[in-house]
Scaffold this motif. Structure first.
Motif, PDB file in Angstrom:
ATOM      1  N   VAL A  86      42.563  31.582  46.262  1.00 57.16           N
ATOM      2  CA  VAL A  86      41.392  30.786  46.635  1.00 57.16           C
ATOM      3  C   VAL A  86      41.596  30.382  48.087  1.00 57.16           C
ATOM      4  O   VAL A  86      42.634  29.808  48.423  1.00 57.16           O
ATOM      5  CB  VAL A  86      41.241  29.522  45.754  1.00 57.16           C
ATOM      6  N   SER A  87      40.650  30.734  48.944  1.00 55.95           N
ATOM      7  CA  SER A  87      40.814  30.384  50.355  1.00 55.95           C
ATOM      8  C   SER A  87      39.584  29.639  50.843  1.00 55.95           C
ATOM      9  O   SER A  87      38.677  29.338  50.075  1.00 55.95           O
ATOM     10  CB  SER A  87      41.036  31.642  51.187  1.00 55.95           C
ATOM     11  N   THR A  88      39.546  29.348  52.115  1.00 52.89           N
ATOM     12  CA  THR A  88      38.383  28.654  52.667  1.00 52.89           C
ATOM     13  C   THR A  88      37.443  29.635  53.346  1.00 52.89           C
ATOM     14  O   THR A  88      36.495  29.244  53.997  1.00 52.89           O
ATOM     15  CB  THR A  88      38.826  27.605  53.712  1.00 52.89           C
ATOM     16  N   GLU A  89      37.714  30.933  53.173  1.00 53.64           N
ATOM     17  CA  GLU A  89      36.893  31.964  53.800  1.00 53.64           C
ATOM     18  C   GLU A  89      35.430  31.812  53.385  1.00 53.64           C
ATOM     19  O   GLU A  89      35.133  31.539  52.226  1.00 53.64           O
ATOM     20  CB  GLU A  89      37.412  33.335  53.333  1.00 53.64           C
ATOM     21  N   ARG A  90      34.525  31.992  54.349  1.00 57.12           N
ATOM     22  CA  ARG A  90      33.091  31.950  54.045  1.00 57.12           C
ATOM     23  C   ARG A  90      32.736  33.108  53.121  1.00 57.12           C
ATOM     24  O   ARG A  90      33.153  34.238  53.347  1.00 57.12           O
ATOM     25  CB  ARG A  90      32.270  32.113  55.322  1.00 57.12           C
ATOM     26  N   ILE A  91      31.986  32.816  52.071  1.00 65.03           N
ATOM     27  CA  ILE A  91      31.555  33.906  51.205  1.00 65.03           C
ATOM     28  C   ILE A  91      30.042  34.078  51.317  1.00 65.03           C
ATOM     29  O   ILE A  91      29.332  33.146  51.664  1.00 65.03           O
ATOM     30  CB  ILE A  91      31.967  33.675  49.734  1.00 65.03           C
ATOM     31  N   GLN A  92      29.584  35.309  51.075  1.00 65.51           N
ATOM     32  CA  GLN A  92      28.154  35.622  51.188  1.00 65.51           C
ATOM     33  C   GLN A  92      27.542  35.707  49.799  1.00 65.51           C
ATOM     34  O   GLN A  92      26.653  36.496  49.559  1.00 65.51           O
ATOM     35  CB  GLN A  92      27.964  36.982  51.874  1.00 65.51           C
ATOM     36  N   ALA A  93      28.070  34.916  48.873  1.00 63.86           N
ATOM     37  CA  ALA A  93      27.684  35.094  47.478  1.00 63.86           C
ATOM     38  C   ALA A  93      26.664  34.061  47.026  1.00 63.86           C
ATOM     39  O   ALA A  93      26.524  33.808  45.844  1.00 63.86           O
ATOM     40  CB  ALA A  93      28.922  35.054  46.594  1.00 63.86           C
ATOM     41  N   GLY A  94      25.934  33.449  47.985  1.00 63.09           N
ATOM     42  CA  GLY A  94      24.949  32.440  47.625  1.00 63.09           C
ATOM     43  C   GLY A  94      23.909  32.944  46.640  1.00 63.09           C
ATOM     44  O   GLY A  94      23.361  32.179  45.850  1.00 63.09           O
ATOM     45  N   ALA A 142      24.539  29.174  46.121  1.00 65.06           N
ATOM     46  CA  ALA A 142      23.984  28.535  47.313  1.00 65.06           C
ATOM     47  C   ALA A 142      23.582  27.088  47.069  1.00 65.06           C
ATOM     48  O   ALA A 142      23.556  26.286  47.989  1.00 65.06           O
ATOM     49  CB  ALA A 142      22.778  29.331  47.808  1.00 65.06           C
ATOM     50  N   ARG A 149      31.330  24.239  44.647  1.00 64.33           N
ATOM     51  CA  ARG A 149      31.604  25.616  45.055  1.00 64.33           C
ATOM     52  C   ARG A 149      33.103  25.904  44.931  1.00 64.33           C
ATOM     53  O   ARG A 149      33.499  26.972  44.452  1.00 64.33           O
ATOM     54  CB  ARG A 149      31.141  25.813  46.505  1.00 64.33           C
ATOM     55  N   MET A 153      35.031  28.646  42.627  1.00 64.44           N
ATOM     56  CA  MET A 153      36.008  29.616  43.124  1.00 64.44           C
ATOM     57  C   MET A 153      37.319  29.504  42.342  1.00 64.44           C
ATOM     58  O   MET A 153      38.000  30.506  42.106  1.00 64.44           O
ATOM     59  CB  MET A 153      36.265  29.409  44.621  1.00 64.44           C
ATOM     60  N   ASP A 168      44.682  28.466  49.641  1.00 59.53           N
ATOM     61  CA  ASP A 168      44.870  28.186  51.057  1.00 59.53           C
ATOM     62  C   ASP A 168      43.911  27.054  51.444  1.00 59.53           C
ATOM     63  O   ASP A 168      42.721  27.270  51.590  1.00 59.53           O
ATOM     64  CB  ASP A 168      44.582  29.455  51.868  1.00 59.53           C
TER      65      ASP A 168
ATOM     66  N   ASN B  83      28.649  42.891  55.942  1.00 53.19           N
ATOM     67  CA  ASN B  83      28.371  41.490  55.649  1.00 53.19           C
ATOM     68  C   ASN B  83      27.287  40.949  56.564  1.00 53.19           C
ATOM     69  O   ASN B  83      27.400  39.852  57.109  1.00 53.19           O
ATOM     70  CB  ASN B  83      29.658  40.670  55.837  1.00 53.19           C
ATOM     71  N   LEU B 226      30.961  40.958  48.481  1.00 55.54           N
ATOM     72  CA  LEU B 226      30.159  39.773  48.792  1.00 55.54           C
ATOM     73  C   LEU B 226      31.056  38.579  49.091  1.00 55.54           C
ATOM     74  O   LEU B 226      30.662  37.637  49.769  1.00 55.54           O
ATOM     75  CB  LEU B 226      29.243  39.409  47.609  1.00 55.54           C
ATOM     76  N   LEU B 227      32.281  38.600  48.553  1.00 56.04           N
ATOM     77  CA  LEU B 227      33.207  37.488  48.754  1.00 56.04           C
ATOM     78  C   LEU B 227      34.039  37.668  50.025  1.00 56.04           C
ATOM     79  O   LEU B 227      34.891  36.836  50.328  1.00 56.04           O
ATOM     80  CB  LEU B 227      34.151  37.361  47.556  1.00 56.04           C
ATOM     81  N   GLY B 228      33.829  38.765  50.747  1.00 57.59           N
ATOM     82  CA  GLY B 228      34.614  39.006  51.959  1.00 57.59           C
ATOM     83  C   GLY B 228      35.853  39.828  51.651  1.00 57.59           C
ATOM     84  O   GLY B 228      36.255  39.981  50.506  1.00 57.59           O
ATOM     85  N   ARG B 230      39.115  39.467  52.145  1.00 59.75           N
ATOM     86  CA  ARG B 230      40.338  38.919  51.561  1.00 59.75           C
ATOM     87  C   ARG B 230      40.200  38.738  50.055  1.00 59.75           C
ATOM     88  O   ARG B 230      41.097  39.091  49.285  1.00 59.75           O
ATOM     89  CB  ARG B 230      40.627  37.576  52.229  1.00 59.75           C
ATOM     90  N   TYR B 231      39.066  38.180  49.643  1.00 56.29           N
ATOM     91  CA  TYR B 231      38.839  38.010  48.204  1.00 56.29           C
ATOM     92  C   TYR B 231      38.713  39.359  47.501  1.00 56.29           C
ATOM     93  O   TYR B 231      39.225  39.552  46.408  1.00 56.29           O
ATOM     94  CB  TYR B 231      37.574  37.195  47.963  1.00 56.29           C
ATOM     95  N   GLN B 339      18.430  31.940  49.181  1.00 52.77           N
ATOM     96  CA  GLN B 339      19.753  31.629  48.632  1.00 52.77           C
ATOM     97  C   GLN B 339      20.826  32.621  49.042  1.00 52.77           C
ATOM     98  O   GLN B 339      21.978  32.239  49.215  1.00 52.77           O
ATOM     99  CB  GLN B 339      19.688  31.476  47.104  1.00 52.77           C
ATOM    100  N   TYR B 340      20.495  33.883  49.288  1.00 58.40           N
ATOM    101  CA  TYR B 340      21.575  34.808  49.588  1.00 58.40           C
ATOM    102  C   TYR B 340      22.135  34.649  50.996  1.00 58.40           C
ATOM    103  O   TYR B 340      23.112  35.299  51.356  1.00 58.40           O
ATOM    104  CB  TYR B 340      21.200  36.262  49.298  1.00 58.40           C
ATOM    105  N   ASN B 342      23.139  31.635  51.944  1.00 55.41           N
ATOM    106  CA  ASN B 342      23.922  30.403  51.934  1.00 55.41           C
ATOM    107  C   ASN B 342      25.130  30.464  51.011  1.00 55.41           C
ATOM    108  O   ASN B 342      25.245  31.338  50.216  1.00 55.41           O
ATOM    109  CB  ASN B 342      23.021  29.241  51.529  1.00 55.41           C
TER     110      ASN B 342
END
Lengths: 259, 342
Positions: A86-94, A142, A149, A153, A168, B83, B226-228, B230-231, B339-340, B342
């Motif tokens: 689990v990190s603080t990376e921004r995710i695009q999964a809104g 989102a 959130r 995660m 992290d 992304n 979608l999670l980037g 690293r994930y 929503q996608y 955010n």
């Protein structure tokens, strides 16, 4: 029992084709059923260590062993069943619902097409209920608050069903209430769920109260480890920061100004 | 899931209606009863009508549907890979790269720049290979730049710049080509779903169907992405290999469509947003099929408008921005609410 062991590990990074070693040699042990907290000032090497443990960075030297095996020799899929991140990376999964997000944690266990079995659905439900996010199961990611959130995660990491969870700075963007709640939850996952949990944080007050073990990176880049109750009485607590006049007060379990 | 059913059914019905409309309406007025007769294999009163329906309108419908689905999926894969919800094959220069590849092959083969797909099988394959190489080179540049340029907006600008560069090379090639070649090239640049003959159809359709099928096998890693990075890696995805595979699929889809139909703008960028907004999901297991169908629908709509202009054919690339730009502006203005994002 130590599920994760480092053997003469040196961590660092490459910069302008030169290898920079930040920490090492490290002989660390992470145990099942215990919550370990990694603390150190900014730039001490917390993230580099976590990235090395999770195989996002190669070690400068030495090995990381999980259940006796060198993680660098394992496939990505094998590792994904041992360590959840689990990190603080921004995710695009809104645009996913919480259930869909948590279901992604099943990927290391599902087939080529990622289809979920009844058992997978069951595990996803349990993970959401364990972290207390069930009431948001059908909400979009989102629409969640930062705290929710982060819980989602963590549920995703739980659904991965790994013996180790590494986080992290999971409380970095959270308010005090969510921070306390998250730490409480992680302690529960370690103590009741039998997971080996390691997290890095700047939230010293909370971590010193909740952590079973401390991994403390001093300003001289020494890593001092041990049970929290022992470490807080050592001199190492006063070697955490480069800034002068900042001293640890064991009575209030926090740092304060001292002339 | 109910919403998914409704949307997919609507998209399918729209596909059928648009296909029927394309059969019935065109630059030549043919009565519906005659169209039906011709389709059922009954002899028609007018031999020319038979040729129009069977060898012009029918191939155009199949071409538009396949090309639309291909470009839309290509856009979706690019958006997830980088992304970046504003990525697409034309804005990132992949289409222009494919066009440049075709132009170079045509020139190297001693022919003129025009007649993008020659008659003989050899030249026809060579132009396809040229398009694939051109698209591949642009994608490779994008991969390398993506390592340095972390900002997704900057990567879009890199794509636009690469596109300008490819266009300028094409112009330079044009300056040494024959007048007829230039004319053909300009015509190709307008975009056209009527360029695939019945003989060329099997290869065109096979390539696109194989690439589309391959994309459906990528749903699991697409969702992880979608999670980037690293994930995704923590979930067991070999992101390096997956990104390469995704870009190969994107390259094939874009290159094949571009070689046969010209560089068609906006479809790849816009259709994934239409699919996301109508389904209200970023989950590729539903998004990908909806994107394919919506792509086919939008392309058929464009084709229908294109061949029914008041004074003959309207270039496709004059229609796609009219449909695409308002949707993209809507998405950009409302990105805080969608929503996608955010």
């Amino acid at each position: 029992m130590s599920i994760l062991i480092t053997d003469g590990l040196h961590v660092g990074y490459r910069h302008n084709k030169k290898q920079v070693t930040l920490l090492g040699p490290l002989n660390l042990r992470l145990s099942a059923g215990r919550l370990a907290v990694l603390i150190g000032q900014n730039g001490a090497g917390k993230s580099t260590l976590i990235r090395t443990l999770t195989c996002a960075l190669p070690p400068v030297a030495g090995r990381v062993l999980v259940a006796g095996e060198n993680v660098r020799e394992q496939s990505q899929r094998e590792r994904s069943r041992l360590i959840a991140l689990v990190s603080t990376e921004r995710i695009q999964a809104g645009g996913l619902t919480v259930t869909e997000l948590v279901s992604l944690g099943r990927q290391p266990h599902t087939d080529f097409l990622g289809r979920l079995s009844d058992e997978d659905h069951q595990i996803v439900m349990e993970a959401m209920s364990d972290v207390g996010i069930m009431h948001k199961a059908e909400s979009y990611v989102a629409s969640l608050s930062d705290g929710e959130r982060q819980k989602a995660m963590i549920a995703r990491a739980l659904a991965q069903q790994t013996p180790i969870i590494i986080l992290d700075e999971p409380t970095a963007f959270l308010d005090v209430a969510s921070r306390i709640e998250t730490m409480q939850l992680l302690a529960k996952l370690a103590h009741e769920g039998g997971k080996a949990v390691l997290l890095s944080t700047h939230d010293l007050a909370q971590s010193l109260r909740q952590a079973d073990d401390l991994w403390l990176i001093t300003r001289d880049r020494e890593v001092v480890t041990g049970a929290t109750a022992d470490v807080i009485h050592t001199a190492a607590m006063n070697d955490l920061f480069t800034t002068p006049h900042i001293a640890f007060n064991p009575t209030i379990l926090d740092y304060q100004w001292r002339d | 899931m109910r919403r998914y059913g409704i949307i997919m059914t609507s998209l399918l019905v729209a596909l059928l209606l648009l296909a029927v409309a394309c059969l019935l309406f065109g630059s030549v007025a043919i009565p519906a009863t005659d169209v039906l007769d011709i389709l059922l294999g009954r002899s028609s009163a007018n031999r020319a009508w038979e040729i129009i329906v069977l060898h012009s309108r029918l191939p155009m419908i199949v071409t538009a549907a396949l090309a639309g689905a291909a470009l839309a999926v290509s856009g979706l894969l690019l958006q997830t890979t980088f992304n970046n919800p504003l990525a697409g094959p034309s804005i990132l220069g992949v289409s222009t790269g494919a066009g440049l590849g075709v132009a170079i092959v045509m020139l190297a083969m001693g022919g003129t720049l025009g007649g993008f797909l020659g008659d003989s099988l050899g030249s026809y394959l060579a132009t396809l290979v040229g398009a694939l190489l051109g698209a591949g080179v642009v994608l490779a540049i994008l991969i390398v730049m993506a390592q340095w340029v972390r900002s997704s907006t900057m990567l879009l600008i890199v794509g636009v710049l690469v596109s300008y560069l490819a266009s300028s090379v094409i112009s330079l090639l044009n300056s040494v080509a024959s007048e007829e070649g230039v004319h053909n090239y300009v015509a190709w640049g307008f975009g056209n779903f009527s360029g695939v003959s019945s003989e060329q159809m099997p290869l065109f359709a096979a390539l696109i169907l194989v690439a589309l099928a391959a994309s459906t096998l990528m749903v699991k890693p697409l969702n992880a992405l979608l999670l980037g990075t690293r994930y995704a890696e923590n979930l067991g995805v070999n992101t390096h290999r997956v990104r390469q595979l995704l870009l190969v699929i994107t390259g094939v889809l874009t290159a094949v469509v571009t070689a046969y139909c010209g560089p068609i703008g906006f479809l790849g960028l816009v259709v994934p947003h239409i699919a996301r907004l109508s389904l209200a999901t970023a989950n590729h297991s539903r998004l990908l099929p909806a994107t394919m169908l919506a792509g086919a629908d939008v392309a058929l709509l464009c084709a229908l408008l294109s061949v029914n202009g008041p004074h003959g054919v309207i270039p496709l690339n004059a229609i796609t921005p009219v449909i695409g730009v308002p949707i993209i502006l809507y998405v950009i203005i409302n990105r805080k609410k969608i929503q996608y994002f955010n």
